[in-house]
Design a protein around this motif. Structure first.
Motif, PDB file in Angstrom:
ATOM      1  N   SER A   1     -29.319 -43.280 -33.497  1.00 24.11           N
ATOM      2  CA  SER A   1     -29.641 -44.066 -32.314  1.00 24.11           C
ATOM      3  C   SER A   1     -28.405 -44.239 -31.435  1.00 24.11           C
ATOM      4  CB  SER A   1     -30.179 -45.428 -32.745  1.00 24.11           C
ATOM      5  OG  SER A   1     -29.142 -46.197 -33.306  1.00 24.11           O
ATOM      6  N   SER A   2     -28.650 -44.678 -30.207  1.00 20.05           N
ATOM      7  CA  SER A   2     -27.519 -44.901 -29.295  1.00 20.05           C
ATOM      8  C   SER A   2     -26.646 -46.044 -29.780  1.00 20.05           C
ATOM      9  CB  SER A   2     -28.029 -45.179 -27.888  1.00 20.05           C
ATOM     10  OG  SER A   2     -28.757 -46.394 -27.859  1.00 20.05           O
ATOM     11  N   SER A   3     -27.256 -47.026 -30.471  1.00 20.67           N
ATOM     12  CA  SER A   3     -26.473 -48.129 -31.029  1.00 20.67           C
ATOM     13  C   SER A   3     -25.550 -47.621 -32.134  1.00 20.67           C
ATOM     14  CB  SER A   3     -27.409 -49.199 -31.580  1.00 20.67           C
ATOM     15  OG  SER A   3     -26.659 -50.208 -32.204  1.00 20.67           O
TER      16      SER A   3
ATOM     17  N   THR B   1     -24.384 -44.558 -32.386  1.00 19.67           N
ATOM     18  CA  THR B   1     -23.343 -43.766 -31.735  1.00 19.67           C
ATOM     19  C   THR B   1     -22.282 -44.675 -31.141  1.00 19.67           C
ATOM     20  OG1 THR B   1     -24.995 -42.098 -31.197  1.00 19.67           O
ATOM     21  CG2 THR B   1     -22.919 -42.012 -29.984  1.00 19.67           C
ATOM     22  N   ARG B   2     -22.732 -45.763 -30.554  1.00 18.80           N
ATOM     23  CA  ARG B   2     -21.796 -46.724 -29.968  1.00 18.80           C
ATOM     24  C   ARG B   2     -20.897 -47.337 -31.041  1.00 18.80           C
ATOM     25  NH1 ARG B   2     -21.521 -52.261 -28.359  1.00 18.80           N
ATOM     26  NH2 ARG B   2     -23.213 -52.686 -29.761  1.00 18.80           N
ATOM     27  N   GLU B   3     -21.465 -47.640 -32.197  1.00 23.40           N
ATOM     28  CA  GLU B   3     -20.673 -48.234 -33.281  1.00 23.40           C
ATOM     29  C   GLU B   3     -19.654 -47.244 -33.829  1.00 23.40           C
ATOM     30  OE1 GLU B   3     -20.731 -51.411 -34.011  1.00 23.40           O
ATOM     31  OE2 GLU B   3     -22.340 -51.745 -32.586  1.00 23.40           O
TER      32      GLU B   3
END
Length: 168
Positions: free
Chosen positions: A2-4, A6-8
């Motif tokens: 998920s994009s979350s 990837t952000r983490e």
């Protein structure tokens, strides 16, 4: 992913790079003295102000990495990546460069910097590793304590004395 997630992962990479940059800057500013050039003149005393910076920043980096690891659902050991990167950067700078240049000072200030950054960071890592993980199950619930998980009351000296007094 998920994009979350990837952000983490991206945030975790930024924290590691930040730890390396902080280690380099802390070593470069470690020889600061009260000689009147950068800091006020006060008898040419060595003032390792970057130790305070290390004491504050390494635990913060570890704590943020622990939040990233928790958000990713990964092991809390990922929280130690910034601390490991900081230590590796310091130790790599301890080795002389190709021209024999050495950034690492062979005196007490270096030991204080290592202790001032590593100990609070290790404390924060220990806190991240031990924060509610004992007895936790995969579904997030906590296991109920059983007689086999702790010291048995029969094995304690007080319990043995009570049994002896009660005629067991």
């Amino acid at each position: 992913m998920s994009s979350s997630g990837t952000r983490e992962w991206l945030l975790l990479a930024v924290l590691v790079v930040d730890a390396v940059l902080l280690a380099v800057l802390q070593l470069f500013f470690l020889p600061m003295r009260l000689d009147g050039r950068v800091l006020p003149a006060a008898g040419d005393l060595p003032v390792p102000v970057v130790v305070v910076l290390a004491m504050v920043t390494t635990p913060l980096l570890v704590a943020q990495a622990a939040r990233c690891a928790a958000a990713l659902g990964r092991t809390p050991l990922l929280a130690g990546l910034p601390l490991l990167a900081w230590l590796v950067a310091l130790l790599l700078l301890a080795v002389g460069g190709p021209g024999g240049d050495q950034v690492f000072l062979p005196d007490w200030r270096t030991a204080v910097l290592l202790a001032g950054g590593a100990l609070p960071g290790a404390f924060a890592l220990g806190r991240a590793l031990g924060s509610g993980k004992a007895g936790a199950r995969r579904d997030g619930s906590r296991a109920a304590p059983t007689a086999s998980t702790g010291p048995s009351s029969a094995a304690t000296p007080g319990a043995q004395a009570q049994r002896a007094g009660a005629g067991e």
